[in-house]
Design an enzyme around this catalytic site. Structure first.
Site, mmCIF file in Angstrom:
data_model
loop_
_atom_site.group_PDB
_atom_site.id
_atom_site.type_symbol
_atom_site.label_atom_id
_atom_site.label_comp_id
_atom_site.label_asym_id
_atom_site.label_seq_id
_atom_site.Cartn_x
_atom_site.Cartn_y
_atom_site.Cartn_z
ATOM 1 C CG ASP A 1 -2.166 0.989 0.882
ATOM 2 O OD1 ASP A 1 -1.971 2.132 0.944
ATOM 3 O OD2 ASP A 1 -3.438 0.433 1.046
ATOM 4 C CE1 TYR B 1 -12.095 2.977 -9.540
ATOM 5 C CE2 TYR B 1 -14.135 2.203 -10.296
ATOM 6 C CZ TYR B 1 -13.436 2.024 -9.659
ATOM 7 O OH TYR B 1 -13.298 1.026 -8.516
ATOM 8 C CE LYS C 1 -11.078 -0.880 -10.679
ATOM 9 N NZ LYS C 1 -10.167 -1.682 -9.937
ATOM 10 C CB THR D 1 -14.120 1.006 0.321
ATOM 11 O OG1 THR D 1 -14.502 1.752 -1.124
ATOM 12 C CG2 THR D 1 -14.440 -0.322 0.050
#
Length: 326
Positions: free
Chosen positions: A37, A163, A167, A197
Site C-alpha cells: 500500500d 475509472y 476497469k 469503502t
C-alpha cells in the site's frame, strides 16, 4: 490446515478496505503475504507507511506471516519489485491480487488529460505491472493464481469515464492472461466488488450519510452486507488449489453472495454475402441487428437479482440459495 498453507501472495492496495480484508483472510488461511500500500489519498496524492504497517501488525498478531511494501503499482519497476519481495522472502510467488486504485471522478466533457492518465496508470497499467512480473515467475513455476479487481463501473458509470475504461480494460487483460497462461497451470479471474469503502465515503451520497448520521458509510458497513470484507472468501477460494479449474471468469460480489457474469457472446448477425450499402443497412437494421436493443447495464445490475421471482431461486439449505438465469 488452511486453504492457502504454504502459498505466498502479493495483495496490492492492502492497507485499507477490500485489499485489507483480502490480505488478512489469506494470512488466516496460511498464506505468507506481501501487504502493498502506497498510503496515498483517494486521488493518488502523497504516501505513508502507516496503512500497510498496520495490516502487517494485525496479521502477525494473529499468528500469520506478512511483510509490508510501500511501492506504487503505477511504476513498472516498483510493481516488479513488490513481486520480487515475495520471491526474496519466501522463494516464490503463488498469488497476486490487484486491488490498488484511486479516483478522479468527472464527467467526460469536464475531464482533464491528467485525471484520465492518473486513474488509468494506477488501475490498468498498475495491474499490468504486477501481472507482467508475476507471470514470468509463475510460468517458470508452472503454477499460480491471479485475481484482479474490476468494477461495476466498467458497465457504464456515467461520471467515471477514466475509472470505467480502466476497469473494463482489466477485464480484457484478465481474459487475455487466462488464455495465455492456462497451459502453465496459471489461472486469472476478475471480481467486480461491492462494499462501502472510503471510495464510497468520498461520493456526494457518502458525505450526505455522514452529515445525517455522524458516521461514514464505511464505518456503518462493518459486519453488515455492505462490509468490504465480504469479498475476501471468494478471493481466497480463487487463489486456492481447489479453484484450479476456474479460469477467465468474472464475478460480482454483492452483499453476502456472488454472481457469475455471462461471457461476452454474439446475439444477432446480419450477413449478406457481399458488401451492403449504407442505404441497405439503414433499411435492414431496425428489424435485424437493431431489434430490442438494450442499454448498457449500469452499476446497479446486481441489486436487481433480489427482486427476481421466488420460483427462480433454489434453496440449498443453511440459509444459502442459488439463482440461475432462466
Amino acid at each position: 490446515m488452511g486453504m492457502l498453507e504454504g502459498k505466498t501472495a502479493l495483495v496490492t492496495g492492502a492497507g485499507r478496505g477490500i485489499g485489507r480484508g483480502i490480505a488478512i483472510a489469506m494470512a488466516a488461511e496460511g498464506a505468507k503475504v506481501v501487504v502493498n500500500d502506497l498510503g496515498a489519498s483517494l486521488a493518488g496524492d502523497g504516501g505513508e507507511a502507516g496503512p500497510a504497517d498496520k495490516v502487517v501488525a494485525e496479521i502477525r498478531a494473529g499468528g500469520g506471516t506478512a511483510i509490508a511494501d510501500y511501492g506504487s503499482v503505477a511504476d513498472a519497476a516498483q510493481g516488479a519489485a513488490m513481486v520480487e519481495r515475495a520471491v526474496d522472502a519466501w522463494g516464490r510467488i503463488d498469488i497476486v491480487v490487484n486491488v490498488a486504485g484511486i479516483l478522479r471522478d468527472r464527467m467526460l466533457f469536464n475531464m482533464t488529460e491528467a485525471e484520465w492518465d492518473a486513474v488509468v496508470a494506477v488501475h490498468l497499467k498498475g495491474t499490468y505491472n504486477t501481472m507482467r512480473a508475476a507471470s514470468v515467475r509463475m510460468r517458470e513455476q508452472r503454477g499460480g493464481r491471479i485475481v484482479n479487481m474490476s468494477s461495476v463501473s466498467a458497465l457504464g458509470a456515467p461520471g467515471q469515464p477514466n475509472y470505467a475504461a480502466a476497469k473494463a480494460g482489466i477485464l480484457g487483460l484478465t481474459w487475455s492472461t487466462a488464455n495465455a497462461m492456462a497451459r502453465y497451470g496459471v489461472t486469472c479471474n476478475a471480481i467486480l466488488p461491492s462494499g462501502a469503502t472510503r471510495m464510497i465515503d468520498s461520493t456526494p451520497r457518502g458525505r450526505e450519510v455522514f452529515e445525517q448520521t455522524g458516521q461514514w458509510p464505511s464505518e456503518q458497513a462493518v459486519g453488515t452486507e455492505r462490509d468490504p470484507d465480504n469479498v475476501a472468501p471468494l478471493v481466497v477460494y480463487l487463489a486456492s488449489d481447489a479453484a484450479a479449474g476456474v479460469n477467465g471468469q468474472v464475478f460480482h460480489s454483492f452483499g453476502y453472495g456472488y454472481t457469475l457474469l455471462a461471457q461476452p457472446q454474439a446475439v444477432r448477425r446480419l450477413d449478406a454475402g457481399r458488401r451492403l450499402s449504407p442505404a441497405e443497412l439503414a433499411a435492414l437494421f431496425p428489424d435485424t441487428l437493431g431489434e430490442r436493443l438494450e442499454a448498457p447495464p449500469g452499476t446497479a445490475f446486481g441489486k436487481s437479482l433480489d427482486r427476481r421471482s421466488a420460483g427462480e431461486w433454489k434453496d440449498l439449505g443453511g440459509g444459502v440459495r442459488l439463482w440461475r438465469s432462466p
